[in-house]
Design an enzyme around this catalytic site. Structure first.
Site, PDB file in Angstrom:
ATOM      1  N   ARG A  46     -49.658  48.855-177.558  1.00 15.83           N
ATOM      2  CA  ARG A  46     -50.752  48.260-176.772  1.00 15.83           C
ATOM      3  C   ARG A  46     -52.064  48.205-177.737  1.00 15.83           C
ATOM      4  NH1 ARG A  46     -53.204  52.968-175.072  1.00 15.83           N
ATOM      5  NH2 ARG A  46     -51.278  53.842-174.414  1.00 15.83           N
ATOM      6  N   TYR A  98     -63.397  32.160-157.758  1.00 16.20           N
ATOM      7  CA  TYR A  98     -61.903  31.594-157.579  1.00 16.20           C
ATOM      8  C   TYR A  98     -62.129  32.446-156.233  1.00 16.20           C
ATOM      9  CZ  TYR A  98     -57.465  33.112-158.470  1.00 16.20           C
ATOM     10  OH  TYR A  98     -56.257  34.051-157.706  1.00 16.20           O
ATOM     11  N   ASP A 170     -66.440  32.236-166.719  1.00 16.63           N
ATOM     12  CA  ASP A 170     -65.016  31.533-166.282  1.00 16.63           C
ATOM     13  C   ASP A 170     -65.043  30.106-166.864  1.00 16.63           C
ATOM     14  OD1 ASP A 170     -62.569  30.725-165.473  1.00 16.63           O
ATOM     15  OD2 ASP A 170     -63.170  31.795-163.707  1.00 16.63           O
ATOM     16  N   LYS A 195     -53.502  28.675-167.359  1.00 18.35           N
ATOM     17  CA  LYS A 195     -53.857  27.506-166.976  1.00 18.35           C
ATOM     18  C   LYS A 195     -53.782  26.412-167.557  1.00 18.35           C
ATOM     19  CE  LYS A 195     -53.932  29.550-162.390  1.00 18.35           C
ATOM     20  NZ  LYS A 195     -54.809  30.619-163.069  1.00 18.35           N
TER      21      LYS A 195
HETATM   22  C1  LIG Z   1     -61.361  29.780-162.510  1.00 15.77           C
HETATM   23  C2  LIG Z   1     -59.907  30.842-162.190  1.00 15.77           C
HETATM   24  N1  LIG Z   1     -60.466  31.933-162.778  1.00 15.77           N
HETATM   25  C3  LIG Z   1     -59.877  33.416-162.940  1.00 15.77           C
HETATM   26  C4  LIG Z   1     -58.346  33.317-162.407  1.00 15.77           C
HETATM   27  C5  LIG Z   1     -57.851  34.682-162.699  1.00 15.77           C
HETATM   28  O1  LIG Z   1     -56.212  34.539-163.481  1.00 15.77           O
HETATM   29  P1  LIG Z   1     -55.154  34.898-163.429  1.00 15.77           P
HETATM   30  O2  LIG Z   1     -53.999  34.230-162.073  1.00 15.77           O
HETATM   31  O3  LIG Z   1     -54.551  34.763-164.761  1.00 15.77           O
HETATM   32  O4  LIG Z   1     -54.759  36.818-162.896  1.00 15.77           O
HETATM   33  C6  LIG Z   1     -58.046  31.736-161.496  1.00 15.77           C
HETATM   34  C7  LIG Z   1     -56.918  31.466-161.217  1.00 15.77           C
HETATM   35  O5  LIG Z   1     -56.091  31.102-160.261  1.00 15.77           O
HETATM   36  C8  LIG Z   1     -58.986  31.341-161.831  1.00 15.77           C
HETATM   37  O6  LIG Z   1     -58.420  29.742-161.376  1.00 15.77           O
END
Ligand SMILES: Cc1ncc(COP(=O)(O)O)c(C=O)c1O
Length: 380
Positions: A46, A98, A170, A195
């Site tokens: 961990r 998001y 992000d 992604k």
């Molecule tokens: C721009 C963005 N940030 C964060 C996330 C969250 O990521 P995760 O689905 O890997 O938890 C997403 C998910 O679609 C996203 O598109």
């Protein structure tokens, strides 16, 4: 090293035991100690695992940071950032986020006494009205999901540089191939590695990257205390994905450019949102802070009805109707009912996430097949 070389080599070394060129998947929960507290740098998986450590080093290098930390999902990475705060702290975020990030902020953390402001940051100075001594975190997504709005990272960082606040970006949509927020003044870069970094729709993971040692130690402390870590197999997959990030991103961008041009002239299409279009409201800033414009694109229909959008998404054959983005295969989605269903309808429509809005994650197939697919679906 140039970015392309770092994607392939940063953080990874041939395995010392066997010479294996690919980082082994250290599928183990613990590590044998020579005597109490004497070990080879790893005590319990961990806290740290060699496959994860290689990926964390690679991520730090490709974002021009010094420290990387991986999590079990993008949201687990965002959750770690919020755990740096305390009750009474205030967060300013852009208003086009998001949906899952918005949900984590408003339905989990608001009840612990953290206050959130969602602000249109297309004009960075809009932030000033919301800044005060309690402002401890500025959270921005750029390009945003799903409307591909752009926030001027450097402009914003200059405005808040005298405040004791963290600026987090992000960078999921742009990736470090197209945009490096730490170079533009951000304190932390966050990724949904699910992604483009993973790139093959086969893993769920999140990451944080920063330069400051104290901040990194606080992040590692939360990572270890909470335990929302990814397994070694997933770390291996993301390490492998990153090796081709530049090649994939180039094709994602090329395909998106042609599809944006096709949609712009289509009689059934109303708005096309892609930051590479000169008509895009933030095109100039996108051109300044990104080296290309990415593979995400949204568009709305002249007939602004959910049924019209449904008709398009159910008639595509090459695009797959699915949540997520950033894989080699093209995906199509309906933000109002899928990724952004967590945002109340009234809020959503104010932002432009209307009922007919369709989001595309443009893959790396031949662009002619993608355009033909969309043309047929739009005719249906
Ligand atoms: C721009 C963005 N940030 C964060 C996330 C969250 O990521 P995760 O689905 O890997 O938890 C997403 C998910 O679609 C996203 O598109």
């Amino acid at each position: 090293m140039e970015q392309e070389t770092k994607f392939i080599h940063a953080g990874v070394q041939p395995d010392t035991a066997t010479g294996a060129i690919m980082t082994p998947i250290y599928q183990t929960s613990t590590f044998v100690q020579d005597s109490i507290g004497v070990h080879k740098g790893y005590a319990y998986a961990r806290t740290s695992n060699p496959t994860r450590a290689a990926l964390e080093k690679n991520l730090a290098a490709i974002e021009n940071g010094s420290y990387g930390a991986c999590f079990g999902s993008g949201l687990a990475a965002i959750d770690c950032v919020l755990k740096l705060l305390k009750p009474g702290d205030e967060v300013i975020a852009n208003d086009d986020l998001y949906g899952g990030t918005y949900r984590l902020f408003t339905s989990v953390y608001a009840k612990y006494g953290i206050k959130f402001h969602f602000v249109d940051l297309a004009e960075p100075k809009n932030i000033l009205k919301y800044c005060n001594d309690n402002t401890k975190l500025i959270w921005i997504e750029t390009p945003t999901n799903p409307l591909l709005n752009i926030v001027d990272i450097k402009g914003l960082s200059m405005l808040v540089k005298d405040l004791e606040t963290l600026l987090v970006v992000d960078n999921t949509f742009a990736t470090p191939y197209l945009q490096r927020p730490l170079d533009l003044g951000a304190d932390i870069v966050m990724h949904s590695a699910t992604k483009y970094l993973g790139g093959h729709s086969d893993v769920v993971m999140g990451a944080l990257i920063c330069k400051d040692e104290t901040l990194a130690n606080n992040i590692y402390k939360i990572q270890n205390s909470v335990g929302a870590i990814p397994g070694p197999m997933d770390c291996f997959l993301v390490l492998r994905g990153i090796k081709t990030l530049h090649l994939r991103m180039e094709r994602h961008c090329e395909n998106a450019k042609e599809i944006a041009a096709f949609l712009q002239q289509h009689p059934k299409v109303d708005q096309v949102y892609w930051p590479g279009l000169e008509s895009h409201a933030n095109h100039a800033i996108a051109k300044k802070q990104m080296s290309d414009f990415g593979g995400m694109l949204s568009f709305s229909l002249i007939v602004n009805q959910k049924e019209a959008a449904e008709n398009v998404v159910k008639n595509v054959k090459v695009f797959a109707l699915a949540e997520s983005l950033g894989g080699v295969e093209s995906l199509i989605g309906h933000p109002a009912t899928m990724t952004h269903a967590a945002i109340p309808k009234e809020e959503r429509e104010k932002l432009g996430i209307v009922d007919s809005l369709i989001r595309l994650s443009i893959g790396i197939e031949h662009v002619n097949d993608l355009i033909a697919d969309l043309a047929l679906a739009l005719e249906s």
